[in-house]
Design an enzyme around this catalytic site. Structure first.
Site, PDB file in Angstrom:
ATOM      1  N   ARG A   1       0.865  -1.180   0.000  1.00 33.99           N
ATOM      2  CA  ARG A   1       0.000   0.000   0.000  1.00 33.99           C
ATOM      3  C   ARG A   1       0.900   1.228   0.000  1.00 33.99           C
ATOM      4  O   ARG A   1       1.761   1.363   0.856  1.00 33.99           O
ATOM      5  CB  ARG A   1      -0.912   0.034   1.231  1.00 33.99           C
ATOM      6  CG  ARG A   1      -1.843  -1.157   1.375  1.00 33.99           C
ATOM      7  CD  ARG A   1      -2.825  -0.933   2.520  1.00 33.99           C
ATOM      8  NE  ARG A   1      -3.454  -2.156   2.942  1.00 33.99           N
ATOM      9  CZ  ARG A   1      -4.507  -2.719   2.349  1.00 33.99           C
ATOM     10  NH1 ARG A   1      -5.025  -2.136   1.284  1.00 33.99           N
ATOM     11  NH2 ARG A   1      -5.030  -3.839   2.801  1.00 33.99           N
TER      12      ARG A   1
ATOM     13  N   ARG B   1      -6.062  -5.342  -0.714  1.00 32.57           N
ATOM     14  CA  ARG B   1      -7.506  -5.106  -0.684  1.00 32.57           C
ATOM     15  C   ARG B   1      -7.863  -3.622  -0.559  1.00 32.57           C
ATOM     16  O   ARG B   1      -7.342  -2.914   0.283  1.00 32.57           O
ATOM     17  CB  ARG B   1      -8.124  -5.890   0.474  1.00 32.57           C
ATOM     18  CG  ARG B   1      -9.646  -5.800   0.536  1.00 32.57           C
ATOM     19  CD  ARG B   1     -10.184  -6.736   1.589  1.00 32.57           C
ATOM     20  NE  ARG B   1     -10.042  -8.115   1.189  1.00 32.57           N
ATOM     21  CZ  ARG B   1      -9.854  -9.118   2.057  1.00 32.57           C
ATOM     22  NH1 ARG B   1      -9.772  -8.887   3.346  1.00 32.57           N
ATOM     23  NH2 ARG B   1      -9.760 -10.360   1.621  1.00 32.57           N
TER      24      ARG B   1
ATOM     25  N   HIS C   1       3.466  -9.387   0.730  1.00 38.67           N
ATOM     26  CA  HIS C   1       3.135  -8.504   1.840  1.00 38.67           C
ATOM     27  C   HIS C   1       4.391  -8.011   2.557  1.00 38.67           C
ATOM     28  O   HIS C   1       4.323  -7.097   3.382  1.00 38.67           O
ATOM     29  CB  HIS C   1       2.221  -9.261   2.819  1.00 38.67           C
ATOM     30  CG  HIS C   1       1.590  -8.417   3.868  1.00 38.67           C
ATOM     31  ND1 HIS C   1       1.917  -8.519   5.206  1.00 38.67           N
ATOM     32  CD2 HIS C   1       0.652  -7.438   3.806  1.00 38.67           C
ATOM     33  CE1 HIS C   1       1.198  -7.669   5.912  1.00 38.67           C
ATOM     34  NE2 HIS C   1       0.430  -6.991   5.085  1.00 38.67           N
TER      35      HIS C   1
ATOM     36  N   HIS D   1       0.520  -1.701  15.163  1.00 38.24           N
ATOM     37  CA  HIS D   1       0.641  -2.434  13.905  1.00 38.24           C
ATOM     38  C   HIS D   1       1.918  -3.255  13.786  1.00 38.24           C
ATOM     39  O   HIS D   1       2.001  -4.157  12.970  1.00 38.24           O
ATOM     40  CB  HIS D   1       0.547  -1.438  12.741  1.00 38.24           C
ATOM     41  CG  HIS D   1       0.350  -2.069  11.400  1.00 38.24           C
ATOM     42  ND1 HIS D   1       1.343  -2.135  10.448  1.00 38.24           N
ATOM     43  CD2 HIS D   1      -0.735  -2.671  10.857  1.00 38.24           C
ATOM     44  CE1 HIS D   1       0.880  -2.749   9.372  1.00 38.24           C
ATOM     45  NE2 HIS D   1      -0.368  -3.093   9.589  1.00 38.24           N
TER      46      HIS D   1
END
Length: 729
Positions: A383, A413, A443, A600
């Site tokens: 992202r 997503r 990822h 996170h």
């Protein structure tokens, strides 16, 4: 009813008594987010922000997780969840919980409305007391809303309009005044229009008024439908299946994704939200036309689309928000006149976001783009956001003639469209764009810069726990690890070859990667702690993760607990593991931290035969959670931390502060699955042996510099250190 305390060993083979349901655990997480909307210690607009976030979280849950279960039910799939529930059983449990959460959301909004009004910010329904505001809104409707909206008659002569995902509309039951004939009209609200109309202070006598656009349309319906009497109306909102399925043998992955994104917009309706007083005749028509097979229909007397309150949060009232925080730029880099490569060459460094600036990562790439000695850059992009300095740096490097490779993940997503856009721009600039594996998402967060120096080439690496995204890096807590260790450079090169050329790496020296051996590396480390416990040595595991759902990992942790290993898990979101169950997980505790910043980072710490925290501990940071998708269907990294200063920072600052936090922490009850706020940790103390009740880890990080980023300044000033009063675990 049998409780966990009274279970005999055979009874524990029942899945529902061994594990929590994933979906219900996620809903519990969102309830903790929602609870922050009622946290009186927070400024009012921040409380409203948490309410809005809880709404957008629920939207995504419905569009992805609920949609998946609906698809399983529709297809007759009988796959059981980790706790032994069938898809219909899970849907039934989820919908019951959803109604509870939505009731809590509306209650939170009703609590906040008068508090905000007392501060001059009114969130109104259709009611207005000020005639000046009424006149202003009427004119605004005529000038700015009517030219954009399109009333559509709903009758056999007109096809039923398509309602887009997250679309809001208003149905009107009309009666023609001339002849008494009846008509149903639909007004769909274009996404380009603002969700809330702001009436300025000059038109209200002092207060700011926000009115939802759907209420504005209802209020001025007589202007929109002259010659008709409004006999009934109602607002509705639609959420659709938004998961993307891609054919495994897609010849052109980009074309396939563009098509899949279009399919998402027309997915099956999963949730229909309605006004409680929705016109019955119009409601029957809406239900019929939308084809609500397996859809969740909910009615509310409050606001539809709670996530839209984010527009009100943007009101320019700094007195009602958190005091702005400016991230620190690491002194270690500044000591080298801002030269990232010189700082990394001297010593490994870890940057703790958002307390330390993401600009360090951007500067690393910008310097690489401008440096004549740099010959190549390789970068993963999961992202990157819609305003990405990282993308700009890669483009600059390619235009400067450097070899630049970007691994762009198309399956990120809700970022698929943005990533397709970036891929096109990168390719036009001469960047070699790779889309990675069809079956596995890439990822892992890695930058790799190869630079010509005396004696040959040197590789500089960045490994992150978070995305290269300029917005999330200001609110997500993540770690950025920089190193010039040649072994890491060789491993990074092998990993990129794996992604770009499908060449499975051999002889990895530092990294473990999924789906090849990351799980196995963690299993080995857990097994070593089990062996330590059985031989009478100290044995402990600390881990900070976003989610724990993978059955194999949970069972391994259960086995470690039964062997006597002390385990503390800091799990922000989903946790299917049941802590504190006698004979099963006595030695495991699970806490969740919800606060100003979103936790996170992923960190693992293993005692390695000594109490935690300690110099002997084995520390890893990772891009992966303990989830099946991360361990089996994604390319992820597990990165060892061995430099002493970085090791101390990650273990004795980051992890320990998270363990000691009391002001933002919730403790998971292994029997009920409920979370209770932690009031105070009696074991917390500062470096001078003083107790620190009410410890807030976010405040600690905001006010204290990190160890590895402090540089030579450490010689002149001491960073406050934390400790466990009981001498470790």
């Amino acid at each position: 009813m049998t409780t966990l305390e009274t279970l005999s060993a055979p009874d524990r083979t029942s899945p529902e008594l061994l594990y929590f349901n994933r979906e219900l655990s996620w809903l519990s997480f969102n309830e903790r987010v929602l609870a922050e909307a009622r946290n009186t210690a927070y400024p009012l607009l921040e409380r409203l922000r948490f309410l809005s976030i809880s709404g957008s979280n629920l939207d995504e849950f419905a569009m992805i997780r609920m949609a998946g279960l609906v698809g399983q039910v529709r297809s007759g799939v009988a796959t059981l969840s980790i706790d032994g529930k069938t898809p219909p059983q899970q849907l039934a449990a989820i919908t019951a919980r959803l109604r509870q959460v939505e009731t809590l959301q509306q209650a939170a909004l009703e609590e906040l409305r008068p508090l905000l009004a007392a501060q001059g910010i009114q969130i109104r329904g259709g009611d207005l007391a000020d005639p000046r505001a009424e006149d202003w809104l009427r004119q605004y409707f005529i000038d700015h809303i009517m030219p954009v909206i399109t009333p559509q008659a709903i009758d056999p002569a007109h096809p039923f309009p398509f309602v887009a995902n997250t679309g809001i509309g208003v149905l009107f039951n009309l009666e023609r005044q001339e002849d008494g004939s009846r008509l149903v009209e639909m007004v769909l609200i274009p996404a380009a229009l603002p969700r809330f109309i702001r009436v300025p202070e000059s038109e209200t006598g002092g207060d700011v008024i926000y009115m939802a656009i759907e209420r504005l349309i209802q209020r001025f319906a007589p202007v929109l439908f002259p010659g008709f009497a409004i006999r009934g109306d109602g607002v509705f909102r639609v959420l659709r299946d938004s998961d993307i399925e891609v054919e495994e043998e897609a010849e052109d992955l980009v074309r396939e994704f563009r098509t899949a994104i279009q399919r998402r917009r027309r997915g099956q309706v999963i949730v229909l939200e309605l006004d409680e007083n929705f016109d019955p005749e119009a409601e029957d028509l809406l239900r019929e036309k939308l084809g609500l097979d397996q859809a969740f229909v909910t009615k509310t007397l409050g606001m539809i689309g709670i996530s839209g309150l984010a527009a009100v949060v943007n009101e320019d009232r700094p007195d009602l928000k958190f005091t702005p925080y400016t991230p620190r730029y690491p002194e270690r880099v500044m000591e080298h006149d801002g030269d990232c490569f010189a700082a990394i060459r001297e010593k490994d460094i870890v940057i703790h976001h958002p307390y330390e600036s993401f600009e360090v990562v951007v500067d690393f790439l910008r310097q690489a783009a401008a440096d004549p000695a740099v010959v190549s850059i390789k970068q993963t992009l999961y992202r990157a956001g819609n305003q990405s300095p990282v993308i700009s740096a890669l483009i600059e490097a390619a235009e400067a003639g450097k070899s630049v490779t970007a691994v762009v993940e198309l399956k990120a997503r809700f970022d698929e469209e943005q990533n397709l856009k970036w891929a096109g721009e990168l390719e036009r600039a001469g960047v070699q764009v790779i889309y990675g594996f069809i079956d596995w998402k890439t990822h892992a967060k890695i930058s790799m810069v190869v630079r010509a120096e005396e004696g040959g080439y040197r590789t500089y690496c960045h490994f992150g726990t978070g995305n290269y995204h300029p917005v999330t890096t200001r609110i997500y807590t993540d770690l950025s690890f920089f190193t010039a260790d040649p072994a890491f450079g060789r491993d990074a090169a092998r990993l990129f070859n794996f992604i770009t050329g499908y060449v499975e790496p051999q002889g990895m020296e530092r990294l473990a990667i999924s789906p090849l051996n990351l799980r196995e590396r963690l299993y080995e480390l857990i097994d070593q702690e089990i062996a330590n416990a059985r031989s009478g040595k100290p044995a402990a595991i600390w881990a900070k993760l976003n989610s724990v759902t993978e059955k194999g990992m949970i069972d391994r942790l259960y086995a470690a607990s039964q062997a006597g290993v002390r385990i503390v898990l800091i799990v922000r979101g989903i946790c299917c593991l049941r802590p504190g169950v006698p004979g099963l997980s006595d030695n495991i505790s699970v806490k969740s931290i919800i606060g100003r910043f979103l936790e996170h980072s992923r960190i693992w710490a293993f005692g390695n035969g000594a109490p935690l925290p300690g110099d002997q501990a084995i520390i890893y940071i990772s891009s992966a959670d303990a989830m099946s998708r991360n361990l089996n269907r994604r390319v992820e990294t597990l990165v060892p931390i061995t430099n002493p200063t970085v090791h101390d920072q990650v273990l004795e600052q980051v992890l320990l502060a998270n363990l000691l936090d009391t002001e933002q922490s919730w403790l998971l009850d292994g029997e009920t699955g409920e979370y209770q706020r932690i009031e105070e940790d009696p074991d917390a103390e500062d470096g001078d042996g003083n107790g620190v009740p009410g410890f807030n880890c976010h405040a600690y990080f905001m006010t204290n510099p990190s160890l590895s980023g402090r540089g030579g300044a450490l010689k002149d000033s001491r960073v406050p250190r934390l400790s466990l009063r009981k001498g470790g675990m």
